[in-house]
Write a protein that holds these residues in place. Structure first.
Motif, short mmCIF file in Angstrom:
data_model
loop_
_atom_site.label_atom_id
_atom_site.label_comp_id
_atom_site.label_asym_id
_atom_site.label_seq_id
_atom_site.Cartn_x
_atom_site.Cartn_y
_atom_site.Cartn_z
N ALA A 114 50.55 146.65 67.37
CA ALA A 114 50.73 146.19 65.99
C ALA A 114 50.20 147.26 65.04
O ALA A 114 49.04 147.66 65.16
CB ALA A 114 50.00 144.87 65.75
N SER A 126 51.70 145.90 74.06
CA SER A 126 51.92 145.35 72.72
C SER A 126 51.17 146.19 71.69
O SER A 126 50.00 146.51 71.90
CB SER A 126 51.43 143.90 72.65
N PHE A 135 55.94 136.53 66.12
CA PHE A 135 55.32 137.77 66.59
C PHE A 135 54.66 137.56 67.95
O PHE A 135 54.71 138.44 68.82
CB PHE A 135 54.30 138.28 65.57
N TYR A 175 53.80 133.80 62.62
CA TYR A 175 52.80 134.04 63.67
C TYR A 175 53.38 133.75 65.04
O TYR A 175 53.25 134.55 65.98
CB TYR A 175 51.57 133.16 63.41
N ALA A 192 57.64 143.99 60.32
CA ALA A 192 57.08 142.75 59.81
C ALA A 192 56.92 142.83 58.29
O ALA A 192 55.88 143.25 57.79
CB ALA A 192 55.74 142.45 60.48
N CYS A 234 52.42 139.19 56.54
CA CYS A 234 52.92 139.66 57.84
C CYS A 234 51.86 140.46 58.59
O CYS A 234 51.84 140.47 59.82
CB CYS A 234 54.19 140.49 57.64
N SER A 251 50.90 139.07 62.27
CA SER A 251 51.14 139.96 63.41
C SER A 251 49.83 140.35 64.09
O SER A 251 49.76 140.46 65.32
CB SER A 251 51.94 141.20 62.99
N SER A 271 55.11 145.70 66.44
CA SER A 271 55.30 145.13 65.09
C SER A 271 54.68 146.09 64.09
O SER A 271 53.72 146.78 64.41
CB SER A 271 54.65 143.75 64.97
#
Length: 468
Positions: free
Chosen positions: A295, A293, A461, A458, A343, A275, A279, A108
């Motif tokens: 971000a 993952s 994500f 939320y 995002a 965002c 995220s 993200s």
């Protein structure tokens, strides 16, 4: 006949696309969770008026949750949590997954800069025994919206000896505020003849900062001297230190509930910190995902993502290259197999100003997180335009978890438009689509979002990071 109508209604329910209010699709228990979640969100907004403050907030929270600073010479295993701080103005969070990085990552990317006023490098002056700061606006603003509201000063000053002074004035109740003055209507006949975009000009965005002289002697610029003396005593700076400073003027408003029903949040900077927060909280909730993952909370989106803290640079690519190196994998293999939710927010339909939106393809508050297949201006200029296949995958993922979502575009085809970081990520051979929260009064000093939409973002994500 009644039976025929019933059949028609059932068939419409099956075949037609009809987005409902999120509250109709959400249990009372989940609505309470949504309201509780937004209390933390409001705290984040109040503590993160600038990109530097947002990075500090997120890093502090990450470290409390066990995240460690990324080390390219270390081997990581599934479940390890790391962060990379880029110059204090952008940050990358990552949780190592069970699958090899060559399978790609779940990414993200939100931005933590917002429209504001920056002080010029030589900002301080006195005119008619009043002291002011000169500003240069940052990002797309309606300049008239920034007059006659309380303002705060945030940022850093790097002094000639290399030490740094951090400044935040105007947020606490007992601190002074600042303001940009405007003409009274009685004397504004000529000003009112200007177009709305020129009602207040860029060089008229001068910050009122003081009016008392340093002494009663005959020296000139005594008000400026008094201000400079106060700054010197508190922060140890001299006027030339402004040359190596990053000082931002932002609204002094606090985040607050909006409406009798407290269903919305009003605050400065919700584009795109709404965002960024959702995220970040989503990745914080992930423990040992299948896919690694990641971000990104990045800087400079509002001015084209330029600079070495914006995503139109190589810092993210270098991070992935270093991370891939720890597993002996070529980084472009990782990127080519990566899927990303860009995002970022979208413009919510405003019934007071309906003419700029095409109702069937606009996003609405309280109808869930908005999936924006393409942004851009007019002929889709400045967008990545996600593929139908990736749109379909995101759609199935959200529907499978009963997340309330909608689609939208940024206004009518010829009304204007705007872009996100999606195109910079797409240029790295990443499948990417914009997913975010619809916003009322976007880019104004005080923006509005729905709490239900924030919570659905939320959740969106989170399930994306947990994808198997």
């Amino acid at each position: 006949m009644a039976n025929e109508v019933s059949k028609s209604d059932k068939l419409k329910e099956k075949l037609f696309y009809n987005q409902k209010h999120a509250a109709e699709l959400t249990s009372d228990k989940e609505i309470k969770l949504c309201d509780s979640f937004c209390e933390g969100y409001k705290d984040f907004l109040d503590a993160s008026k600038t990109e530097r403050e947002a990075v500090k907030f997120i890093q502090k929270r990450a470290e409390k949750l066990g995240y460690k600073e990324f080390n390219r010479d270390k081997k990581y295993k599934a479940g390890d949590k790391i962060f990379y701080n880029n110059r204090g103005k952008s940050i990358i969070l990552a949780v190592i997954g069970k699958k090899d990085l060559k399978k790609g990552i779940r990414l993200s990317a939100a931005h933590i800069d917002s429209p504001r006023l920056d002080l010029k490098q030589n900002p301080l002056y006195e005119d008619s025994e009043i002291a002011f700061f000169k500003t240069h606006y940052y990002g797309g603003i309606k300049k008239y919206q920034w007059t006659a509201i309380p303002l705060a000063l945030h940022g850093v000053v790097v002094k000639n000896d290399g030490t740094k002074a951090e400044i935040s004035i105007g947020e606490k109740d007992d601190e002074p505020k600042f303001v940009i003055t405007d003409l009274l209507p009685h004397l504004a006949a000529e000003q009112m003849k200007r177009s709305l975009s020129e009602g207040v000009k860029g060089e008229e965005l001068n910050i009122l900062i003081g009016s008392r002289p340093f002494s009663k002697d005959e020296a000139s610029e005594k008000v400026k001297l008094n201000i400079m003396n106060m700054l010197n005593k508190k922060y140890g700076i001299v006027e030339s230190d402004f040359l190596s400073a990053e000082l931002e003027i932002v609204p002094a408003f606090k985040a607050s509930d909006i409406g009798f029903d407290r269903s919305m949040v009003g605050s400065y900077g919700q584009d795109d910190r709404v965002c960024a927060y959702t995220s970040a909280e989503a990745i914080f909730s992930v423990d040992k995902p299948e896919y690694t993952s990641v971000a990104i909370l990045t800087d400079k989106e509002e001015i084209g993502s330029e600079g070495n803290t914006g995503l139109n640079s190589s810092y993210f690519k270098y991070f992935i290259a270093d991370l891939a190196w720890t597993q002996g994998i070529n980084y472009h293999t990782v990127l080519s197999n990566t899927e990303c939710l860009s995002a970022d927010v979208n413009a919510a339909f405003d019934p007071t100003f309906p003419d700029v939106s095409e109702r069937k393809n606009a996003s609405y508050i309280n109808k869930g997180v908005v999936v924006t297949k393409y942004t851009g201006a007019r002929g889709k200029s400045g967008t990545s335009d996600a593929s139908a296949e990736f749109m379909g995958k995101v759609r199935r993922l959200l529907d499978g978890e009963k997340i309330v979502w909608q689609t939208g575009e940024l206004g009518k085809v010829d009304a204007g438009g705007g872009g996100t970081v999606a195109m910079y990520l797409a240029s790295l051979d990443i499948d990417v689509i914009d997913v975010g929260v619809p916003v009322l009064s976007m880019h104004a000093p005080f923006e509005v979002v729905s709490k239900l939409d924030v919570y659905m973002a939320y959740r969106a994500f989170k399930v994306f990071f947990e994808d198997k």
